[in-house]
Design a protein around this motif. Structure first.
Motif, PDB file in Angstrom:
ATOM      1  N   LEU A 145      -3.422  -4.385 -12.502  1.00 52.28           N
ATOM      2  CA  LEU A 145      -2.540  -3.832 -11.477  1.00 52.28           C
ATOM      3  C   LEU A 145      -1.532  -2.879 -12.092  1.00 52.28           C
ATOM      4  O   LEU A 145      -1.220  -1.824 -11.511  1.00 52.28           O
ATOM      5  N   GLU A 146      -1.032  -3.201 -13.263  1.00 51.52           N
ATOM      6  CA  GLU A 146      -0.054  -2.340 -13.925  1.00 51.52           C
ATOM      7  C   GLU A 146      -0.648  -0.959 -14.205  1.00 51.52           C
ATOM      8  O   GLU A 146       0.006   0.077 -14.006  1.00 51.52           O
ATOM      9  N   THR A 147      -1.911  -0.918 -14.644  1.00 53.41           N
ATOM     10  CA  THR A 147      -2.565   0.370 -14.881  1.00 53.41           C
ATOM     11  C   THR A 147      -2.703   1.158 -13.590  1.00 53.41           C
ATOM     12  O   THR A 147      -2.409   2.362 -13.543  1.00 53.41           O
ATOM     13  N   PHE A 148      -3.132   0.481 -12.533  1.00 51.62           N
ATOM     14  CA  PHE A 148      -3.318   1.190 -11.265  1.00 51.62           C
ATOM     15  C   PHE A 148      -1.996   1.702 -10.696  1.00 51.62           C
ATOM     16  O   PHE A 148      -1.970   2.727 -10.014  1.00 51.62           O
ATOM     17  N   LYS A 149      -0.892   1.036 -11.014  1.00 47.37           N
ATOM     18  CA  LYS A 149       0.405   1.504 -10.539  1.00 47.37           C
ATOM     19  C   LYS A 149       0.820   2.802 -11.215  1.00 47.37           C
ATOM     20  O   LYS A 149       1.484   3.646 -10.612  1.00 47.37           O
ATOM     21  N   ARG A 150       0.445   2.981 -12.477  1.00 48.00           N
ATOM     22  CA  ARG A 150       0.845   4.203 -13.165  1.00 48.00           C
ATOM     23  C   ARG A 150      -0.261   5.261 -13.220  1.00 48.00           C
ATOM     24  O   ARG A 150      -0.011   6.405 -13.604  1.00 48.00           O
ATOM     25  N   LEU A 151      -1.475   4.886 -12.801  1.00 52.57           N
ATOM     26  CA  LEU A 151      -2.591   5.828 -12.838  1.00 52.57           C
ATOM     27  C   LEU A 151      -2.411   7.030 -11.911  1.00 52.57           C
ATOM     28  O   LEU A 151      -2.724   8.160 -12.312  1.00 52.57           O
ATOM     29  N   PRO A 152      -1.940   6.871 -10.663  1.00 48.58           N
ATOM     30  CA  PRO A 152      -1.848   8.033  -9.774  1.00 48.58           C
ATOM     31  C   PRO A 152      -1.043   9.193 -10.340  1.00 48.58           C
ATOM     32  O   PRO A 152      -1.415  10.365 -10.185  1.00 48.58           O
ATOM     33  N   GLU A 153       0.070   8.897 -11.004  1.00 52.41           N
ATOM     34  CA  GLU A 153       0.879   9.971 -11.588  1.00 52.41           C
ATOM     35  C   GLU A 153       0.081  10.758 -12.627  1.00 52.41           C
ATOM     36  O   GLU A 153       0.164  11.990 -12.697  1.00 52.41           O
ATOM     37  N   ARG A 192      -3.876   6.163  -1.799  1.00 53.87           N
ATOM     38  CA  ARG A 192      -2.567   6.296  -1.164  1.00 53.87           C
ATOM     39  C   ARG A 192      -1.615   7.169  -1.958  1.00 53.87           C
ATOM     40  O   ARG A 192      -0.818   7.922  -1.386  1.00 53.87           O
ATOM     41  N   GLU A 193      -1.680   7.113  -3.284  1.00 51.65           N
ATOM     42  CA  GLU A 193      -0.631   7.704  -4.099  1.00 51.65           C
ATOM     43  C   GLU A 193      -1.048   8.941  -4.892  1.00 51.65           C
ATOM     44  O   GLU A 193      -0.242   9.485  -5.642  1.00 51.65           O
ATOM     45  N   LEU A 219     -15.434   4.235   4.034  1.00 46.25           N
ATOM     46  CA  LEU A 219     -14.527   4.832   3.051  1.00 46.25           C
ATOM     47  C   LEU A 219     -14.339   6.316   3.321  1.00 46.25           C
ATOM     48  O   LEU A 219     -13.216   6.827   3.287  1.00 46.25           O
ATOM     49  N   ILE A 220     -15.425   6.997   3.569  1.00 50.48           N
ATOM     50  CA  ILE A 220     -15.354   8.438   3.788  1.00 50.48           C
ATOM     51  C   ILE A 220     -14.604   8.754   5.076  1.00 50.48           C
ATOM     52  O   ILE A 220     -13.822   9.715   5.141  1.00 50.48           O
ATOM     53  N   ALA A 221     -14.801   7.927   6.093  1.00 51.89           N
ATOM     54  CA  ALA A 221     -14.078   8.149   7.355  1.00 51.89           C
ATOM     55  C   ALA A 221     -12.573   7.987   7.169  1.00 51.89           C
ATOM     56  O   ALA A 221     -11.787   8.600   7.900  1.00 51.89           O
ATOM     57  N   SER A 222     -12.168   7.191   6.169  1.00 52.38           N
ATOM     58  CA  SER A 222     -10.740   6.989   5.927  1.00 52.38           C
ATOM     59  C   SER A 222     -10.098   8.152   5.178  1.00 52.38           C
ATOM     60  O   SER A 222      -8.878   8.296   5.180  1.00 52.38           O
ATOM     61  N   GLN A 223     -10.919   8.969   4.506  1.00 54.59           N
ATOM     62  CA  GLN A 223     -10.422  10.119   3.743  1.00 54.59           C
ATOM     63  C   GLN A 223     -11.358  11.308   3.973  1.00 54.59           C
ATOM     64  O   GLN A 223     -11.979  11.814   3.041  1.00 54.59           O
ATOM     65  N   PRO A 224     -11.497  11.775   5.191  1.00 51.66           N
ATOM     66  CA  PRO A 224     -12.467  12.847   5.473  1.00 51.66           C
ATOM     67  C   PRO A 224     -12.174  14.110   4.674  1.00 51.66           C
ATOM     68  O   PRO A 224     -11.026  14.490   4.479  1.00 51.66           O
TER      69      PRO A 224
END
Length: 298
Positions: A145-153, A192-193, A219-224
């Protein structure tokens, strides 16, 4: 004026046209996209004889490829400089449109080193005429989880640098992105981020079917428009390991999303292992099945 027979013929044509699908996958005789292959699927053959391997793959019908294994220190891809490898591609009348590059070690390195590596990837991509650079992987010890929190940046930073160079950047999923942490997954955080304009998505449909609670269509419908690339591979009916297309449990006639809704630009067939005979025969078997059963949907 239209006589009765002409009227009935015209009405029949209109009725038949109304019964044809108006959305979803294309049913045109001419595919919109080149049939692509992820070269990791034939990695041992590419290590031994890259040019001969590519030539054999083109005879199977593959026209486009996704590379892996860029050696940034030596500025080599499959033992060639990017410029020389581009000549190989041109001679065979094929293209490479995406590359899987080794970004994950830079999660624990200074940003200046990351920027330098990104610039090397950009130079390689431009030399190959390759429009996308793709993040493909994280090491097992990094999947937290810690990696995923800093991955978007970090993804946004790479995407901004790649975009400024006139190329696209994408993130490729496996199964570990769908592990839940307090009701959310790593993939939720990425979606999201990250900036959709800077970080596109390469959906691996095998891993979505294997591990996610959503289907590729959901998944694709959520991010067309954001899933610009697809990986298509099958799942063995018993072991759930990789297998040749048509030999497994995924019914791609039902699973394939709408390419227009997806924003699809390129797709690649893939089989990372568990070959029935050998890697090259698996590439041919998957190509044959895809051309016969699935290519008309694209």
């Amino acid at each position: 004026m239209m006589d009765r027979r002409q009227f009935l013929n015209h009405a029949s044509l209109l009725t038949a046209a109304a019964l044809l699908p108006t959305s979803g996958c294309s049913m045109s005789d001419q595919p919109q996209f080149k049939m692509g292959y992820q070269l990791f699927s034939v990695r041992e053959d590419m290590a031994r004889e890259p040019i001969d391997t590519l030539r054999k793959l083109t005879l199977m019908g593959y026209e486009d490829f996704e590379i892996y294994g860029f050696d940034a220190d030596a500025n080599k891809i499959y033992g060639h400089s990017p410029t020389d490898f581009r000549k190989v591609l041109d001679d065979l009348n094929i293209t490479t449109t995406s590359g899987h590059f080794g970004f994950h070690p830079f999660l624990d390195k200074p940003l200046a080193e990351l920027d330098r590596y990104v610039d090397q990837c950009i130079d390689c991509a431009k030399a190959l005429g390759m429009p996308y650079i793709t993040w493909p992987w994280m090491a097992p010890e990094q999947r937290s989880l810690e990696t995923f929190k800093r991955l978007p940046e970090m993804l946004n930073r790479i995407g901004e640098r790649v975009s400024a160079a006139g190329l696209g950047f994408a993130y490729h999923n496996h199964d570990f992105e769908f592990v839940e942490y307090d009701g959310q997954t790593g993939y939720d955080i990425i979606l999201r981020e990250t900036d959709p304009n800077l970080v596109k998505l390469q959906i691996d449909m095998y891993w979505v079917m294997h591990s996610a609670k959503q289907t590729p269509k959901e998944l694709i419908a959520s991010q067309p428009g954001r899933f610009v690339m697809w990986h298509i591979k099958d799942m063995h009916k018993l072991s759930r390991d990789y297998t040749e297309l048509g030999n497994g449990s995924i019914n791609y006639v039902e699973v394939l999303p709408d390419p227009t809704l997806s924003g699809l630009e390129y797709y690649y067939l893939e089989q990372g292992g568990n070959y029935t005979h050998n890697a090259m025969q698996s590439a041919k078997d998957s190509a044959d099945f895809f051309k016969e059963q699935l290519q008309r949907f694209l």
